[in-house]
Design a protein around this motif. Structure first.
Motif, mmCIF file in Angstrom:
data_model
loop_
_atom_site.group_PDB
_atom_site.id
_atom_site.type_symbol
_atom_site.label_atom_id
_atom_site.label_comp_id
_atom_site.label_asym_id
_atom_site.label_seq_id
_atom_site.Cartn_x
_atom_site.Cartn_y
_atom_site.Cartn_z
ATOM 1 N N ASP A 323 0.797 -1.233 0.000
ATOM 2 C CA ASP A 323 0.000 0.000 0.000
ATOM 3 C C ASP A 323 0.829 1.282 0.000
ATOM 4 O O ASP A 323 0.325 2.345 -0.385
ATOM 5 N N HIS A 324 2.095 1.187 0.429
ATOM 6 C CA HIS A 324 2.885 2.413 0.592
ATOM 7 C C HIS A 324 4.217 2.395 -0.159
ATOM 8 O O HIS A 324 4.923 3.396 -0.165
ATOM 9 N N GLY A 325 4.568 1.269 -0.759
ATOM 10 C CA GLY A 325 5.830 1.209 -1.488
ATOM 11 C C GLY A 325 7.042 1.316 -0.590
ATOM 12 O O GLY A 325 8.060 1.899 -0.967
ATOM 13 N N VAL A 326 6.951 0.739 0.612
ATOM 14 C CA VAL A 326 8.037 0.792 1.586
ATOM 15 C C VAL A 326 8.527 -0.624 1.872
ATOM 16 O O VAL A 326 7.728 -1.511 2.187
ATOM 17 N N ALA A 327 9.824 -0.834 1.774
ATOM 18 C CA ALA A 327 10.411 -2.148 2.045
ATOM 19 C C ALA A 327 11.065 -2.159 3.416
ATOM 20 O O ALA A 327 12.023 -1.416 3.663
ATOM 21 N N VAL A 328 10.532 -2.975 4.330
ATOM 22 C CA VAL A 328 11.164 -3.262 5.618
ATOM 23 C C VAL A 328 11.199 -4.782 5.755
ATOM 24 O O VAL A 328 10.736 -5.507 4.879
ATOM 25 N N SER A 329 11.735 -5.285 6.865
ATOM 26 C CA SER A 329 11.773 -6.729 7.052
ATOM 27 C C SER A 329 11.301 -7.087 8.450
ATOM 28 O O SER A 329 11.107 -6.215 9.300
ATOM 29 N N VAL A 330 11.124 -8.393 8.681
ATOM 30 C CA VAL A 330 10.759 -8.861 10.014
ATOM 31 C C VAL A 330 11.932 -9.567 10.686
ATOM 32 O O VAL A 330 11.766 -10.226 11.695
ATOM 33 N N GLY A 331 13.119 -9.434 10.137
ATOM 34 C CA GLY A 331 14.291 -10.057 10.736
ATOM 35 C C GLY A 331 15.351 -10.317 9.695
ATOM 36 O O GLY A 331 15.383 -9.686 8.648
ATOM 37 N N SER A 332 16.201 -11.288 9.986
ATOM 38 C CA SER A 332 17.305 -11.617 9.091
ATOM 39 C C SER A 332 16.795 -12.222 7.798
ATOM 40 O O SER A 332 15.970 -13.132 7.803
ATOM 41 N N ALA A 333 17.311 -11.736 6.666
ATOM 42 C CA ALA A 333 16.918 -12.289 5.366
ATOM 43 C C ALA A 333 17.369 -13.733 5.213
ATOM 44 O O ALA A 333 16.792 -14.486 4.444
ATOM 45 N N CYS A 334 18.402 -14.122 5.958
ATOM 46 C CA CYS A 334 18.919 -15.486 5.846
ATOM 47 C C CYS A 334 18.052 -16.505 6.564
ATOM 48 O O CYS A 334 18.201 -17.696 6.357
ATOM 49 N N SER A 335 17.151 -16.047 7.436
ATOM 50 C CA SER A 335 16.321 -16.992 8.177
ATOM 51 C C SER A 335 14.832 -16.733 8.042
ATOM 52 O O SER A 335 14.030 -17.591 8.347
ATOM 53 N N SER A 336 14.445 -15.541 7.559
ATOM 54 C CA SER A 336 13.026 -15.193 7.542
ATOM 55 C C SER A 336 12.224 -16.067 6.592
ATOM 56 O O SER A 336 11.029 -16.260 6.768
ATOM 57 N N GLY A 337 12.880 -16.618 5.578
ATOM 58 C CA GLY A 337 12.152 -17.485 4.658
ATOM 59 C C GLY A 337 11.732 -18.795 5.285
ATOM 60 O O GLY A 337 10.841 -19.469 4.804
ATOM 61 N N LYS A 338 12.391 -19.178 6.387
ATOM 62 C CA LYS A 338 12.073 -20.440 7.033
ATOM 63 C C LYS A 338 10.964 -20.282 8.072
ATOM 64 O O LYS A 338 10.038 -21.065 8.131
ATOM 65 N N HIS A 339 11.083 -19.286 8.927
ATOM 66 C CA HIS A 339 10.096 -19.044 9.970
ATOM 67 C C HIS A 339 9.861 -17.545 10.040
ATOM 68 O O HIS A 339 10.624 -16.818 10.662
ATOM 69 N N GLN A 340 8.822 -17.105 9.416
ATOM 70 C CA GLN A 340 8.627 -15.678 9.207
ATOM 71 C C GLN A 340 8.660 -14.884 10.512
ATOM 72 O O GLN A 340 9.106 -13.758 10.531
ATOM 73 N N HIS A 341 8.159 -15.459 11.595
ATOM 74 C CA HIS A 341 8.058 -14.691 12.818
ATOM 75 C C HIS A 341 9.087 -15.100 13.851
ATOM 76 O O HIS A 341 9.068 -14.604 14.974
#
Length: 392
Positions: A323-341
């Motif tokens: 909705d806003h065109g803003v890229a942030v993350s929920v943690g490390s890119a190396c592990s977020s694909g496995k367990h998002q939270h």
């Protein structure tokens, strides 16, 4: 819709100077191990990049091993140091908040080869205690590995004090400086480390290239075997264009790291002040003070990990993106694909599952503008209010 990027700790945009340097790598297509002129030109390009990287780190070019990135550099430092000890496995010390490329190799050495590993706890700001580290050392401790700056919360560890402890005990000390490179001045002699890892794509360089500084190259053994490149410590035909990019990224960082930190610290303060004025019930995970060294209260100038009550972090990241065109993350890119939270860092800092799930990571760089920070604050405010209204 404008697009604003706030995930620099996952990877950073490649700078224009680096792109220009990599163009030379495309042009110098020769194999650096070949004796003809095309090979010699490629080899000279590698030599220049090695010198640029060494200058940023305050070491000699011969003390560098060029790798495929931070993960390989960390593995080479740890496994390469302990290769000679496989028949007599001892004890390792690291922290609970290290990057997976350190944690997993330590677990592998423990499970497969019988090394005992101590994973040091951290306080609620993410700092480990040098006293507890010293108390964890055993007569058979063979290696200590602690990161300089955390990739999720930005906490800066007391590396100089750890190095002093390791030196007194005559223990090999490796430091993962992947997130610190380009953001903090790095001088390996001043830090006192035996080995230090960096990765180019975290500070304006290309992906797939990094370096390992080793005080005494004879103190480690190779984990890749082949043609004997990199002084026999990292076999494989060199990626000339990526190496050229690494060198230029290091040269650029060495020129403006202090200016970038000063400007970035101001932007971080602006971000937190503006959020405090417009948003209720949020907490910074870690410490808010920025720093250029390993002071007990310091964190990276570019990293803010926010816990926002009543909001799911993954949902917030998706709303900000869509909705806003803003890229942030929920943690490390190396592990977020496995367990998002899941965040082993926030968990080690004592956060409960719900608190972890309410957290996002904001990370920016030296090209981030005041306008971008203002837009980010507005976007977060609107997105949080929207998500909270749906939850009522």
């Amino acid at each position: 819709m404008p697009y604003y990027y706030f995930d620099y700790n996952a990877t950073s945009p490649i700078s224009k100077r680096v792109v220009a340097a990599m163009q030379r790598g495309f042009e110098e297509f020769g194999n650096p191990s070949s004796m003809h002129e095309a090979g010699k030109r490629a080899k000279r390009l590698i030599k220049q990049a090695r010198e640029q990287t060494a200058a940023m780190l305050g070491c000699k070019p011969d003390n560098l091993v060029l790798t495929s990135g931070g993960t390989e550099a960390n593995n080479l430092a740890i496994q390469g140091r302990l290769q000679a000890c496989l028949n007599n496995p001892g004890h390792l010390v690291t922290s609970a908040v290290e990057h997976p490329s350190v944690l997993e190799v330590c677990r592998h050495l423990s499970l497969v080869h019988g090394f005992e590993t101590t994973f040091l706890s951290v306080n609620k700001q993410g700092h480990l205690s040098p006293r507890e580290l010293e108390e964890a050392i055993q007569p058979n401790t063979q290696l200590i590995s602690v990161m300089l700056a955390n990739n999720e919360v930005g906490t800066i560890q007391p590396i100089r004090r750890i190095a002093e402890i390791a030196r007194r005990q005559r223990i090999f000390f490796h430091c993962d400086a992947v997130q610190a490179a380009g953001k903090l001045p790095l001088d390996v002699e001043e830090l006192g480390v035996d080995a230090l890892s960096i990765s180019a794509h975290k500070f304006g360089g290309p992906k797939g290239i990094g370096a390992l500084y080793v005080r005494d190259p004879s103190s480690i053994l190779p984990i890749l075997h082949g043609g004997g490149q990199e002084g026999g410590l990292r076999s494989g035909t060199e990626n000339v264009l990526a190496i050229a990019g690494l060198g230029e990224a290091c040269a650029e960082a060495a020129l403006d790291v202090r200016e970038a930190a000063q400007s970035g610290g101001r932007l971080k303060r602006k971000l937190l002040t503006a959020l405090a004025e417009r948003l209720e019930d949020f907490t910074v995970n870690g410490v808010t003070e920025t720093g250029m060294d390993d002071a007990d209260s310091a964190s990276l100038w570019n990293t803010v990990n926010l816990r926002i009550d009543g909001v799911d972090g993954q949902e917030l990241a998706e709303v900000l993106s869509i909705d806003h065109g803003v890229a942030v993350s929920v943690g490390s890119a190396c592990s977020s694909g496995k367990h998002q939270h899941h965040s082993h860092v926030l968990s080690a800092m004592g956060l409960a599952k719900q608190e972890i799930e309410s957290s996002i990571r904001i990370s920016f760089g030296k090209t981030t503008t005041d306008e971008a920070i203002t837009y980010l604050v507005q976007a977060i405010t609107e997105a949080v209010h929207s998500l909270r209204s749906y939850a009522i």
